[in-house]
Design a protein around this motif. Structure first.
Motif, mmCIF file in Angstrom:
data_model
loop_
_atom_site.group_PDB
_atom_site.id
_atom_site.type_symbol
_atom_site.label_atom_id
_atom_site.label_comp_id
_atom_site.label_asym_id
_atom_site.label_seq_id
_atom_site.Cartn_x
_atom_site.Cartn_y
_atom_site.Cartn_z
ATOM 1 N N PHE A 176 2.214 -10.338 -2.398
ATOM 2 C CA PHE A 176 2.890 -9.052 -2.590
ATOM 3 C C PHE A 176 2.133 -8.175 -3.593
ATOM 4 O O PHE A 176 2.110 -6.957 -3.452
ATOM 5 N N GLN A 177 1.474 -8.780 -4.571
ATOM 6 C CA GLN A 177 0.631 -7.996 -5.471
ATOM 7 C C GLN A 177 -0.556 -7.397 -4.712
ATOM 8 O O GLN A 177 -0.936 -6.258 -4.935
ATOM 9 N N THR A 178 -1.147 -8.166 -3.824
ATOM 10 C CA THR A 178 -2.305 -7.705 -3.060
ATOM 11 C C THR A 178 -1.921 -6.653 -2.014
ATOM 12 O O THR A 178 -2.597 -5.633 -1.891
ATOM 13 N N TYR A 179 -0.862 -6.888 -1.273
ATOM 14 C CA TYR A 179 -0.523 -6.037 -0.134
ATOM 15 C C TYR A 179 0.670 -5.108 -0.381
ATOM 16 O O TYR A 179 0.988 -4.276 0.478
ATOM 17 N N GLY A 180 1.330 -5.228 -1.512
ATOM 18 C CA GLY A 180 2.562 -4.471 -1.756
ATOM 19 C C GLY A 180 2.401 -2.969 -1.721
ATOM 20 O O GLY A 180 3.212 -2.253 -1.103
ATOM 21 N N ASP A 181 1.381 -2.445 -2.377
ATOM 22 C CA ASP A 181 1.199 -0.994 -2.390
ATOM 23 C C ASP A 181 0.898 -0.475 -0.988
ATOM 24 O O ASP A 181 1.382 0.593 -0.585
ATOM 25 N N GLY A 182 0.118 -1.217 -0.222
ATOM 26 C CA GLY A 182 -0.161 -0.831 1.159
ATOM 27 C C GLY A 182 1.088 -0.879 2.017
ATOM 28 O O GLY A 182 1.319 -0.001 2.859
ATOM 29 N N LEU A 183 1.903 -1.888 1.805
ATOM 30 C CA LEU A 183 3.168 -2.008 2.524
ATOM 31 C C LEU A 183 4.028 -0.774 2.289
ATOM 32 O O LEU A 183 4.572 -0.177 3.226
ATOM 33 N N LEU A 184 4.129 -0.358 1.033
ATOM 34 C CA LEU A 184 4.924 0.826 0.721
ATOM 35 C C LEU A 184 4.318 2.085 1.333
ATOM 36 O O LEU A 184 5.048 2.953 1.836
ATOM 37 N N ALA A 185 2.990 2.196 1.301
ATOM 38 C CA ALA A 185 2.325 3.366 1.886
ATOM 39 C C ALA A 185 2.626 3.479 3.379
ATOM 40 O O ALA A 185 2.854 4.581 3.898
ATOM 41 N N VAL A 186 2.673 2.353 4.072
ATOM 42 C CA VAL A 186 3.005 2.358 5.498
ATOM 43 C C VAL A 186 4.496 2.620 5.689
ATOM 44 O O VAL A 186 4.894 3.419 6.545
ATOM 45 N N ALA A 187 5.330 1.980 4.896
ATOM 46 C CA ALA A 187 6.781 2.134 5.031
ATOM 47 C C ALA A 187 7.217 3.582 4.841
ATOM 48 O O ALA A 187 8.173 4.035 5.480
ATOM 49 N N THR A 223 -1.763 4.755 7.724
ATOM 50 C CA THR A 223 -1.618 3.933 8.924
ATOM 51 C C THR A 223 -1.721 2.467 8.496
ATOM 52 O O THR A 223 -2.288 2.156 7.436
ATOM 53 N N PRO A 224 -1.214 1.562 9.315
ATOM 54 C CA PRO A 224 -1.341 0.140 8.982
ATOM 55 C C PRO A 224 -2.794 -0.280 8.770
ATOM 56 O O PRO A 224 -3.103 -1.011 7.821
ATOM 57 N N GLU A 225 -3.688 0.177 9.629
ATOM 58 C CA GLU A 225 -5.089 -0.196 9.512
ATOM 59 C C GLU A 225 -5.703 0.307 8.205
ATOM 60 O O GLU A 225 -6.381 -0.444 7.502
ATOM 61 N N GLU A 226 -5.444 1.558 7.866
ATOM 62 C CA GLU A 226 -5.963 2.116 6.605
ATOM 63 C C GLU A 226 -5.439 1.330 5.401
ATOM 64 O O GLU A 226 -6.192 0.998 4.487
ATOM 65 N N ALA A 227 -4.145 1.054 5.421
ATOM 66 C CA ALA A 227 -3.516 0.394 4.284
ATOM 67 C C ALA A 227 -4.045 -1.023 4.073
ATOM 68 O O ALA A 227 -4.327 -1.423 2.943
ATOM 69 N N VAL A 228 -4.196 -1.784 5.140
ATOM 70 C CA VAL A 228 -4.711 -3.151 5.008
ATOM 71 C C VAL A 228 -6.145 -3.128 4.506
ATOM 72 O O VAL A 228 -6.507 -3.894 3.600
ATOM 73 N N LYS A 229 -6.966 -2.259 5.062
ATOM 74 C CA LYS A 229 -8.356 -2.160 4.597
ATOM 75 C C LYS A 229 -8.415 -1.837 3.114
ATOM 76 O O LYS A 229 -9.203 -2.425 2.370
ATOM 77 N N GLU A 230 -7.570 -0.908 2.676
ATOM 78 C CA GLU A 230 -7.563 -0.548 1.259
ATOM 79 C C GLU A 230 -7.103 -1.719 0.394
ATOM 80 O O GLU A 230 -7.700 -1.997 -0.657
ATOM 81 N N CYS A 231 -6.063 -2.423 0.814
ATOM 82 C CA CYS A 231 -5.559 -3.572 0.048
ATOM 83 C C CYS A 231 -6.641 -4.646 -0.074
ATOM 84 O O CYS A 231 -6.841 -5.211 -1.149
ATOM 85 N N GLU A 232 -7.285 -4.931 1.031
ATOM 86 C CA GLU A 232 -8.279 -6.003 1.026
ATOM 87 C C GLU A 232 -9.548 -5.602 0.312
ATOM 88 O O GLU A 232 -10.194 -6.450 -0.324
ATOM 89 N N SER A 233 -9.913 -4.336 0.332
ATOM 90 C CA SER A 233 -11.119 -3.918 -0.400
ATOM 91 C C SER A 233 -10.846 -3.875 -1.900
ATOM 92 O O SER A 233 -11.700 -4.240 -2.694
ATOM 93 N N SER A 234 -9.639 -3.497 -2.313
ATOM 94 C CA SER A 234 -9.330 -3.476 -3.755
ATOM 95 C C SER A 234 -9.140 -4.895 -4.278
ATOM 96 O O SER A 234 -9.362 -5.167 -5.453
ATOM 97 N N ASP A 235 -8.748 -5.829 -3.408
ATOM 98 C CA ASP A 235 -8.589 -7.231 -3.829
ATOM 99 C C ASP A 235 -9.950 -7.885 -4.074
ATOM 100 O O ASP A 235 -10.061 -8.825 -4.845
ATOM 101 N N GLU A 236 -10.995 -7.392 -3.412
ATOM 102 C CA GLU A 236 -12.341 -7.971 -3.573
ATOM 103 C C GLU A 236 -12.993 -7.526 -4.866
ATOM 104 O O GLU A 236 -13.949 -8.133 -5.320
ATOM 105 N N GLU A 237 -12.519 -6.443 -5.465
ATOM 106 C CA GLU A 237 -13.145 -5.899 -6.684
ATOM 107 C C GLU A 237 -12.874 -6.762 -7.889
ATOM 108 O O GLU A 237 -12.027 -7.508 -8.024
#
Length: 160
Positions: free
Chosen positions: A130-141, A146-160
């Motif tokens: 939820f820490q990794t994907y939570g902000d993206g979840l809210l952005a989609v909700a 879009t779901p695709e944009e949000a997941v990509k952003e969550c996963e790219s910020s998690d790699e930093e």
């Protein structure tokens, strides 16, 4: 002592030794409580339900917001995209009421090998997801991404 009681005792021991606040519901062998996710996540906290069965412990981390019917398709797509690369556990959504949760489990043998580490992993994986994907979840909700944009952003910020 039977396996189920062994698992119940392992959960109680972990919670007490690691100073977790929880409630044990003896009628259904379930533990409940909450976890703060900190200031880095717009979803401030999640509730947890730890269900003990004869040969496993299943933990559900439940989000404090539900998907609305009007955007459940987008939220469902987001969760499926997030699930794709996950090795342990998965997001789920109840299409009837919009409940969003993360589910993972450990087996009896995991607990027998190293109860404390197995329980720590069980309890923290869902919170970390939820820490990794939570902000993206809210952005989609709320329709900001879009779901695709949000997941990509969550996963790219998690790699930093």
């Amino acid at each position: 002592m039977d396996d189920k009681q062994f698992l119940i005792d392992a959960v109680k021991t972990f919670f007490e030794e690691d100073d977790w606040r929880y409630t044990f519901h003896e009628e259904d062998d379930c533990f409940t409580g909450g976890i703060s996710l900190g200031d880095d996540c717009k979803i401030n906290s999640v509730r947890f339900f730890v269900a003990v069965n004869d040969d496993r412990i299943t933990c559900y981390h439940v989000c404090n917001i539900n998907a609305q019917k009007s955007n459940s398709s987008a939220v469902g797509e987001f969760l499926h995209r997030a699930n794709y690369g996950l090795n342990r556990g998965n997001f789920e959504m109840d299409y009837n009421d919009g409940e969003i949760r993360y589910k993972n489990r450990i087996s009896l043998s995991d607990v027998q090998n190293d109860a404390f580490d197995a329980m720590r992993s069980l309890m923290l994986i869902g919170a970390n997801m939820f820490q990794t994907y939570g902000d993206g979840l809210l952005a989609v909700a709320f329709g900001f991404k879009t779901p695709e944009e949000a997941v990509k952003e969550c996963e790219s910020s998690d790699e930093e």
